[in-house]
Write a protein that holds these residues in place. Structure first.
Motif, PDB file in Angstrom:
ATOM      1  N   PHE A  20       0.844  -1.205   0.000  1.00  0.00           N
ATOM      2  CA  PHE A  20       0.000   0.000   0.000  1.00  0.00           C
ATOM      3  C   PHE A  20       0.873   1.247   0.000  1.00  0.00           C
ATOM      4  O   PHE A  20       2.004   1.215   0.478  1.00  0.00           O
ATOM      5  CB  PHE A  20      -0.892   0.018   1.248  1.00  0.00           C
ATOM      6  N   PHE A  24      -1.417   5.692   3.047  1.00  0.00           N
ATOM      7  CA  PHE A  24      -2.418   4.724   3.466  1.00  0.00           C
ATOM      8  C   PHE A  24      -1.937   3.982   4.715  1.00  0.00           C
ATOM      9  O   PHE A  24      -2.683   3.827   5.686  1.00  0.00           O
ATOM     10  CB  PHE A  24      -2.654   3.734   2.315  1.00  0.00           C
ATOM     11  N   LEU A  27      -2.138   5.846   7.984  1.00  0.00           N
ATOM     12  CA  LEU A  27      -3.491   6.028   8.504  1.00  0.00           C
ATOM     13  C   LEU A  27      -4.087   4.725   9.026  1.00  0.00           C
ATOM     14  O   LEU A  27      -4.845   4.725   9.984  1.00  0.00           O
ATOM     15  CB  LEU A  27      -4.371   6.592   7.378  1.00  0.00           C
ATOM     16  N   ARG A  28      -3.745   3.599   8.409  1.00  0.00           N
ATOM     17  CA  ARG A  28      -4.550   2.397   8.620  1.00  0.00           C
ATOM     18  C   ARG A  28      -3.835   1.168   9.149  1.00  0.00           C
ATOM     19  O   ARG A  28      -4.482   0.152   9.382  1.00  0.00           O
ATOM     20  CB  ARG A  28      -5.238   2.022   7.306  1.00  0.00           C
ATOM     21  N   GLU A  31      -5.243  -0.247  12.402  1.00  0.00           N
ATOM     22  CA  GLU A  31      -6.608  -0.706  12.208  1.00  0.00           C
ATOM     23  C   GLU A  31      -6.626  -2.053  11.471  1.00  0.00           C
ATOM     24  O   GLU A  31      -7.362  -2.975  11.837  1.00  0.00           O
ATOM     25  CB  GLU A  31      -7.305   0.364  11.389  1.00  0.00           C
ATOM     26  N   ILE A  32      -5.786  -2.159  10.447  1.00  0.00           N
ATOM     27  CA  ILE A  32      -5.740  -3.399   9.675  1.00  0.00           C
ATOM     28  C   ILE A  32      -5.205  -4.537  10.530  1.00  0.00           C
ATOM     29  O   ILE A  32      -5.742  -5.648  10.513  1.00  0.00           O
ATOM     30  CB  ILE A  32      -4.880  -3.205   8.409  1.00  0.00           C
ATOM     31  N   SER A  34      -5.519  -4.809  13.647  1.00  0.00           N
ATOM     32  CA  SER A  34      -6.580  -5.184  14.587  1.00  0.00           C
ATOM     33  C   SER A  34      -7.621  -6.063  13.890  1.00  0.00           C
ATOM     34  O   SER A  34      -8.096  -7.056  14.460  1.00  0.00           O
ATOM     35  CB  SER A  34      -7.199  -3.921  15.185  1.00  0.00           C
ATOM     36  N   THR A  35      -7.950  -5.728  12.654  1.00  0.00           N
ATOM     37  CA  THR A  35      -8.904  -6.569  11.916  1.00  0.00           C
ATOM     38  C   THR A  35      -8.322  -7.948  11.644  1.00  0.00           C
ATOM     39  O   THR A  35      -9.014  -8.964  11.756  1.00  0.00           O
ATOM     40  CB  THR A  35      -9.294  -5.887  10.596  1.00  0.00           C
ATOM     41  N   LEU A  36      -7.030  -7.988  11.310  1.00  0.00           N
ATOM     42  CA  LEU A  36      -6.383  -9.286  11.081  1.00  0.00           C
ATOM     43  C   LEU A  36      -6.405 -10.116  12.358  1.00  0.00           C
ATOM     44  O   LEU A  36      -6.658 -11.320  12.331  1.00  0.00           O
ATOM     45  CB  LEU A  36      -4.940  -9.090  10.614  1.00  0.00           C
ATOM     46  N   ILE A  55      -3.902  -8.786   0.334  1.00  0.00           N
ATOM     47  CA  ILE A  55      -3.330  -7.521   0.803  1.00  0.00           C
ATOM     48  C   ILE A  55      -2.459  -6.908  -0.292  1.00  0.00           C
ATOM     49  O   ILE A  55      -2.574  -5.723  -0.612  1.00  0.00           O
ATOM     50  CB  ILE A  55      -2.504  -7.735   2.098  1.00  0.00           C
TER      51      ILE A  55
END
Lengths: 356, 102
Positions: A20, A24, A27-28, A31-32, A34-36, A55
């Motif tokens: 990415f 990006f 910023l993320r 968060e990513i 945490s989702t993983l 990914i």
């Protein structure tokens, strides 16, 4: 940081996220992760193959989405300005390995052209020939100033796009009003005269080099150019001539781009940090000297050409066009813009009504 | 509209959700047919956010992990409604033909 992930999983995931763009990731990433952690990471040592693939593919799509189209990108590489919708991409481009990217963008097409040329010249002058290794070394040397000027280059490109150092838009000011000037022009002019004198006085040497060895002659026979030297007596003279010529070429490019910069500066009125640092001059002159000494030993043309090209590229072809236009405007209006005599002093303009 | 974007908008239609919440919701909604990868999810969220169809609302730390919640904007809702109507009318056309043929 505790994201509750296995450390090796997290390391791999962070590595994959490099697909990415930088903005990006900034910023993320958390968060990513945490989702993983929620979706699949429990107990895993590394991401599933499908996750990794997903990914990387999504990252590349995201990169392509923000990238300027080819022609715009080429224009930008030549020193042009991108429209505001590419701001995110621009700021990413200016961070990290910016100097390397910038060098490659100039050097790759340049060396490609020279490669073709060298073939042609080899046919024309069989004992000449232009070694690509020499170009590569020259390119590397030409990069040296930019390693020291990363911040400077970054600020300049940002300002060219109307952004401050944080990447935020600058307030728009009337362009033709000079708010500050830098005295570099005062230093550049005597230098130009000195260079002119040096150039003229070294002409005999330069011509001698040319007649004895052709354009590409190798004075000391050390370098990648292996030219049989029939006339040993002239070796030192030729060496000195190469050295002088290299210094001259280097200085001319420095002075010329400096003078253009100063003009651009005067026109691009702004109240933020001055873009022109006198460090630029110092570093570039040092580089010109390094290039010259190496150039003198190895045969001047192959080394000096790309180095000079890179030094001059500090201006950028598009900026050169802007600078020339600014100079012409100044001549036409017949208005000499006063420069302060103090070095690097910023002179605020008399209070002007904003013309928004 | 990409299928991923469509389902994300649909998942957010009845309230805010965080990343994994969206993935789960889409899984259920589509009867397991659509499984959104994490990369695809965040790529799509980035696009939707920059098109102002979706906005982040709040962050929540659960077990040391940050969750960011998203909701539809008015524009996102309008785009979703439009897309649903388009799909419905497309489906209706085909259905009419199929029934006429039998």
């Amino acid at each position: 940081m505790t994201t509750g992930l296995d450390p090796s999983y997290e390391r791999l995931a962070r590595l994959l996220l490099h697909a990415f763009p930088r903005r990006f990731r900034a910023l993320r990433t958390d968060e990513i992760l945490s989702t993983l952690a929620e979706s699949e990471a429990a107990g895993r040592k590394r991401p599933a193959l499908s996750t990794a693939f997903d990914i990387v593919a999504a990252g590349l799509r995201e990169r392509r989405r923000g990238h300027p189209p080819l022609l715009r990108w080429i224009w930008y590489c030549l020193g042009g300005t991108l429209p505001p919708e590419y701001r995110g991409w621009l700021i990413d481009d200016l961070s990290g390995w910016y100097v390397l990217r910038r060098t490659l963008r100039f050097a790759v097409p340049f060396i490609a052209v020279l490669a073709v040329l060298s073939r042609v010249m080899f046919v024309v002058a069989p004992n000449g020939g232009m070694p690509l290794a020499g170009f590569a070394i020259g390119t590397a040397i030409g990069t040296i100033p930019y390693l020291f000027l990363r911040g400077h280059l970054r600020r300049r490109v940002l300002k060219q796009h109307g952004l401050d150092e944080e990447g935020q838009p600058l307030p728009t000011l009337p362009v033709s009003v000079p708010t500050y000037c830098v005295t570099e022009a005062y230093r550049a002019r005597p230098l130009l005269v000195a260079v002119g004198i040096a150039l003229i006085s070294s002409m005999p040497f330069t011509l001698m080099t040319f007649f004895h060895h052709g354009v590409l002659g190798s004075p000391l026979g050390l370098g990648p150019v292996t030219v049989e030297n029939p006339n040993v007596d002239h070796q030192w003279a030729v060496g000195v001539a190469s050295l002088v010529a290299a210094v001259i070429v280097g200085l001319i490019s420095v002075v010329w781009s400096r003078s253009l910069w100063t003009t651009i500066e005067r026109h691009a009125a702004s109240q933020t940090t001055p873009v022109v640092d006198s460090d630029v001059l110092t570093v570039t002159v040092c580089t010109a000297v390094i290039v010259a000494s190496v150039g003198g030993a190895f045969g001047i043309v192959p080394l000096v050409l790309p180095a000079v090209m890179l030094v001059a590229s500090g201006c950028g072809p598009a900026l050169i066009a802007v600078g020339l236009r600014a100079k012409r405007l100044e001549r036409q209006s017949g208005r000499a813009i006063p420069l302060p005599l103090t070095r690097r002093r910023m002179v605020p303009a008399p209070a002007q009504p904003r013309q928004d | 509209m990409h299928e991923a974007s469509y389902f994300i908008l649909a998942a957010l239609a009845d309230g805010e959700r965080h990343g994994y919440g969206i993935v789960q919701d889409i899984d259920v909604m589509s009867g397991g047919r659509v499984r959104l990868g994490t990369g695809t999810l965040y790529g799509a969220l980035e696009r939707l956010t920059s098109d102002k169809l979706v906005v982040p609302t709040r962050e929540e730390v659960v077990g040391g992990r940050t969750r960011r919640f998203y909701r539809l904007t008015q524009r996102g809702r309008a785009v979703l409604v439009e897309e649903v109507e388009r799909l419905e009318s497309n489906a209706a056309v085909a259905r009419r033909r199929l029934t006429a043929a039998t």
